[in-house]
Design a protein around this motif. Structure first.
Motif, PDB file in Angstrom:
ATOM      1  N   ILE A  27      49.192  29.415  26.469  1.00  0.00           N
ATOM      2  CA  ILE A  27      48.059  29.832  27.303  1.00  0.00           C
ATOM      3  C   ILE A  27      48.505  30.841  28.353  1.00  0.00           C
ATOM      4  O   ILE A  27      47.854  31.870  28.566  1.00  0.00           O
ATOM      5  N   LEU A  28      49.633  30.573  29.005  1.00  0.00           N
ATOM      6  CA  LEU A  28      50.125  31.489  30.033  1.00  0.00           C
ATOM      7  C   LEU A  28      50.520  32.830  29.427  1.00  0.00           C
ATOM      8  O   LEU A  28      50.283  33.890  30.025  1.00  0.00           O
ATOM      9  N   ASP A  29      51.108  32.807  28.239  1.00  0.00           N
ATOM     10  CA  ASP A  29      51.443  34.061  27.551  1.00  0.00           C
ATOM     11  C   ASP A  29      50.176  34.852  27.240  1.00  0.00           C
ATOM     12  O   ASP A  29      50.153  36.085  27.361  1.00  0.00           O
ATOM     13  N   ARG A  30      49.118  34.143  26.842  1.00  0.00           N
ATOM     14  CA  ARG A  30      47.867  34.825  26.529  1.00  0.00           C
ATOM     15  C   ARG A  30      47.196  35.361  27.795  1.00  0.00           C
ATOM     16  O   ARG A  30      46.558  36.420  27.758  1.00  0.00           O
ATOM     17  N   CYS A  31      47.342  34.650  28.898  1.00  0.00           N
ATOM     18  CA  CYS A  31      46.860  35.197  30.170  1.00  0.00           C
ATOM     19  C   CYS A  31      47.574  36.508  30.490  1.00  0.00           C
ATOM     20  O   CYS A  31      46.949  37.481  30.939  1.00  0.00           O
ATOM     21  N   ASP A  32      48.880  36.526  30.246  1.00  0.00           N
ATOM     22  CA  ASP A  32      49.639  37.760  30.455  1.00  0.00           C
ATOM     23  C   ASP A  32      49.149  38.864  29.516  1.00  0.00           C
ATOM     24  O   ASP A  32      49.042  40.028  29.920  1.00  0.00           O
ATOM     25  N   ARG A  33      48.852  38.487  28.266  1.00  0.00           N
ATOM     26  CA  ARG A  33      48.372  39.490  27.302  1.00  0.00           C
ATOM     27  C   ARG A  33      47.026  40.054  27.749  1.00  0.00           C
ATOM     28  O   ARG A  33      46.816  41.277  27.725  1.00  0.00           O
ATOM     29  N   LEU A  34      46.115  39.199  28.171  1.00  0.00           N
ATOM     30  CA  LEU A  34      44.836  39.686  28.679  1.00  0.00           C
ATOM     31  C   LEU A  34      45.030  40.551  29.922  1.00  0.00           C
ATOM     32  O   LEU A  34      44.277  41.506  30.156  1.00  0.00           O
ATOM     33  N   GLY A  35      46.047  40.216  30.712  1.00  0.00           N
ATOM     34  CA  GLY A  35      46.312  40.975  31.920  1.00  0.00           C
ATOM     35  C   GLY A  35      46.746  42.409  31.658  1.00  0.00           C
ATOM     36  O   GLY A  35      46.696  43.248  32.564  1.00  0.00           O
ATOM     37  N   VAL A  57      31.893  24.923  26.400  1.00  0.00           N
ATOM     38  CA  VAL A  57      33.050  24.940  27.292  1.00  0.00           C
ATOM     39  C   VAL A  57      33.500  26.384  27.425  1.00  0.00           C
ATOM     40  O   VAL A  57      33.588  27.103  26.420  1.00  0.00           O
ATOM     41  N   GLY A  58      33.762  26.832  28.640  1.00  0.00           N
ATOM     42  CA  GLY A  58      34.202  28.217  28.779  1.00  0.00           C
ATOM     43  C   GLY A  58      34.348  28.665  30.203  1.00  0.00           C
ATOM     44  O   GLY A  58      34.370  27.870  31.148  1.00  0.00           O
ATOM     45  N   SER A  59      34.409  29.994  30.363  1.00  0.00           N
ATOM     46  CA  SER A  59      34.504  30.651  31.660  1.00  0.00           C
ATOM     47  C   SER A  59      34.269  32.133  31.406  1.00  0.00           C
ATOM     48  O   SER A  59      33.523  32.481  30.488  1.00  0.00           O
ATOM     49  N   HIS A  60      34.923  33.033  32.153  1.00  0.00           N
ATOM     50  CA  HIS A  60      34.636  34.465  32.014  1.00  0.00           C
ATOM     51  C   HIS A  60      35.915  35.271  31.819  1.00  0.00           C
ATOM     52  O   HIS A  60      37.014  34.838  32.189  1.00  0.00           O
ATOM     53  N   LEU A  61      35.753  36.475  31.238  1.00  0.00           N
ATOM     54  CA  LEU A  61      36.883  37.357  30.971  1.00  0.00           C
ATOM     55  C   LEU A  61      36.883  38.612  31.836  1.00  0.00           C
ATOM     56  O   LEU A  61      37.853  39.369  31.814  1.00  0.00           O
ATOM     57  N   ASP A  62      35.811  38.891  32.562  1.00  0.00           N
ATOM     58  CA  ASP A  62      35.800  40.071  33.420  1.00  0.00           C
ATOM     59  C   ASP A  62      36.555  39.785  34.709  1.00  0.00           C
ATOM     60  O   ASP A  62      36.824  38.625  35.051  1.00  0.00           O
ATOM     61  N   THR A  63      36.897  40.842  35.436  1.00  0.00           N
ATOM     62  CA  THR A  63      37.711  40.681  36.643  1.00  0.00           C
ATOM     63  C   THR A  63      37.167  41.515  37.792  1.00  0.00           C
ATOM     64  O   THR A  63      36.360  42.424  37.605  1.00  0.00           O
ATOM     65  N   VAL A  64      37.645  41.200  38.979  1.00  0.00           N
ATOM     66  CA  VAL A  64      37.485  42.092  40.119  1.00  0.00           C
ATOM     67  C   VAL A  64      38.541  43.191  40.016  1.00  0.00           C
ATOM     68  O   VAL A  64      39.392  43.185  39.127  1.00  0.00           O
ATOM     69  N   ARG A  65      38.483  44.132  40.930  1.00  0.00           N
ATOM     70  CA  ARG A  65      39.512  45.174  40.972  1.00  0.00           C
ATOM     71  C   ARG A  65      40.798  44.590  41.552  1.00  0.00           C
ATOM     72  O   ARG A  65      40.774  43.834  42.509  1.00  0.00           O
ATOM     73  N   ASP A  66      41.935  44.937  40.937  1.00  0.00           N
ATOM     74  CA  ASP A  66      43.254  44.455  41.357  1.00  0.00           C
ATOM     75  C   ASP A  66      43.296  42.930  41.330  1.00  0.00           C
ATOM     76  O   ASP A  66      43.668  42.270  42.306  1.00  0.00           O
ATOM     77  N   ALA A  67      42.921  42.383  40.189  1.00  0.00           N
ATOM     78  CA  ALA A  67      42.751  40.938  40.022  1.00  0.00           C
ATOM     79  C   ALA A  67      44.062  40.236  39.705  1.00  0.00           C
ATOM     80  O   ALA A  67      45.090  40.860  39.426  1.00  0.00           O
ATOM     81  N   GLY A  68      43.974  38.907  39.723  1.00  0.00           N
ATOM     82  CA  GLY A  68      45.050  38.070  39.214  1.00  0.00           C
ATOM     83  C   GLY A  68      44.852  37.796  37.732  1.00  0.00           C
ATOM     84  O   GLY A  68      43.902  38.276  37.108  1.00  0.00           O
ATOM     85  N   ARG A  69      45.730  36.947  37.174  1.00  0.00           N
ATOM     86  CA  ARG A  69      45.725  36.709  35.736  1.00  0.00           C
ATOM     87  C   ARG A  69      44.955  35.459  35.301  1.00  0.00           C
ATOM     88  O   ARG A  69      44.847  35.203  34.100  1.00  0.00           O
TER      89      ARG A  69
END
Length: 439
Positions: free
Chosen positions: A16-24, A84-96
């Motif tokens: 999961i953390l690796d995939r967060c990095d990939r999305l980042g 079950v879910g959440s969102h994939l969009d971000t603010v500017r200069d976001a975290g992962r």
């Protein structure tokens, strides 16, 4: 308290953390994370999430609002769904991890349940909402509002910083604005909605706890405030004759903080601008913002009444005019008791016998989804003082593993409750691929 982890959970948490990095790495701005609604990066993130959902054994589609969706059938076809879910969009200069972590946890929970070959008494759906933050058009919760059948028609005319309308961006993305209603879900087609999300605050970290149950999402109001006096020469105007709008606004800003602390609400002035803005000119007008949040609508509104009273007193004493324009209002959103019980059971399964309860000071997609089904949330500790909306956003592998186990057990607790109370289910046709037929 000693935590209990299922075999393999740490390895899945690492993935999961690796995939967060990939999305980042999917960003419109090199050197920072910025991924906004209806952008090429939005499409790339959806496609990547869809590949992981397919790998997990789910049927996937993108709905008419650009939400990435997937479904695992239950004991028989066409059952209502627990989402079950959440969102994939971000603010500017976001975290992962804001939003992304919740989506990836939902995917892994669905994968675990699919692998067990023990169908649930309902379908299980995963949704990655498209526009929680509202960064591009100022249309926060647009993806989940469309999901709940509450998309606001005037949003189509909102423009991004390049002048492109929401409607034209939607067409460029390959969506049809005329079919936005196809993203809407019917209440009878849903069992409820669960979301795992980083806390975005320091309370779990301060208590040295990993997870919490969310009882309520904050009620919020936002105002554009104006204090008006008379501009004048800084050297030539005696103090007794000054009608300094900035001094009056500053006094009110300090009072707003005091009122927030005394009332237990959150009151923030995030923008302040003085006019005409000359270094040797007494400010004749000040425009400033107010963001007001509380656990209940009553507490929020009482705090505003006190702020307004103090503002009028300051204006009268200083011979100023005060004006307030409300720009945004969102009522407090309670999480359903029976789904809170499921989340509590999930956390207890990890070894925490007395889970913390933390009301959400931030807004979430559940606020919109609440219009169409029951909701509940699981909070996950984030470090460094709970920092969020910032590159320093962080979580630990063990906390992610605990959240994975807790969220899965929460889903199973919902299944147990539904089996005991089958009247909670009213069979309804599920959404068809690409959202066809959902008006």
């Amino acid at each position: 308290m000693s935590d209990r982890l299922r075999t393999g959970s740490l390895a899945i948490a690492e993935r999961i953390l690796d995939r967060c990095d990939r999305l980042g790495t999917i960003t419109s701005t090199p050197g920072m994370i910025e991924r906004v609604h209806l952008s090429p990066e939005h499409r790339e993130a959806n496609d990547l999430a869809a590949s992981w959902l397919t790998e997990a054994g789910l049927e996937t589609w993108q709905d008419a609002a650009g939400n990435q969706c997937a479904r695992l059938e239950g004991e028989r076809p066409d059952l209502p769904a627990l989402v079950v879910g959440s969102h994939l969009d971000t603010v500017r200069d976001a975290g992962r991890y804001d939003g992304m972590l919740g989506v990836l946890l939902a995917i892994e929970v669905a994968a675990r349940i699919a692998a067990q070959d023990q169908p649930l008494p309902f379908a299980l759906e995963v949704v990655a909402f498209s526009d929680e933050e509202g960064t591009r058009f100022g249309s926060g919760l647009a993806g989940s509002r469309a999901f709940a059948g509450q998309f606001a028609a005037d949003w189509w005319e909102y423009r991004d910083e390049d002048g492109l309308t929401y409607a034209d961006a939607s067409i460029d993305f390959g969506l049809d604005p005329g079919r936005i209603g196809a993203a809407a879900r019917r209440p009878e087609a849903l069992v409820g909605y669960l979301e795992a999300h980083i806390e975005q605050g320091p309370y779990l970290e301060d208590a040295d706890r990993a997870l919490a149950v969310v009882p309520t999402i904050a009620g919020a109001r936002r105002f554009a405030l104006t204090m008006t006096g008379v501009a004048g020469h800084a050297g030539g105007t005696p103090y007794a004759r000054r009608r300094d709008a900035l001094v009056g606004a500053s006094e009110l800003v300090a009072a707003i903080e005091r009122i927030g602390i005394d009332s237990g609400t959150i009151a923030t002035v995030g923008h302040l601008q003085a006019f005409p803005g000359g270094v040797n000119v007494i400010p004749g007008r000040v425009e400033f913002s107010l963001d007001l949040r509380a656990e209940s609508n009553e507490a929020r509104d009482a705090a505003w009444a006190e702020i307004d009273r103090v503002a009028q007193e300051i204006a009268s004493r200083r011979r100023l005019d005060f004006h307030a324009e409300e720009r945004y209002r969102a009522d407090a959103t309670p999480c359903a008791g029976w789904l809170q019980d499921a989340v509590t059971a999930g956390i207890r399964s990890t070894g925490d016998d007395d889970p913390m309860r933390i009301w959400s000071r931030a807004g979430h997609d559940g606020m919109a989804v609440h219009a169409v089904t029951d909701i509940a949330m699981l909070f996950i500790r984030c470090g460094r003082g709970g920092i969020s909306h910032h590159p320093d956003e962080t979580v630990t592998r063990r906390d992610v593993a605990l959240a994975l186990d807790a969220l899965e057990q929460a889903v199973l607790a919902v299944a147990e409750r539904v089996r005991a109370e089958p009247e909670r289910l009213v069979t309804a046709a599920p959404p068809e691929p690409h959202g066809v037929g959902l008006h």
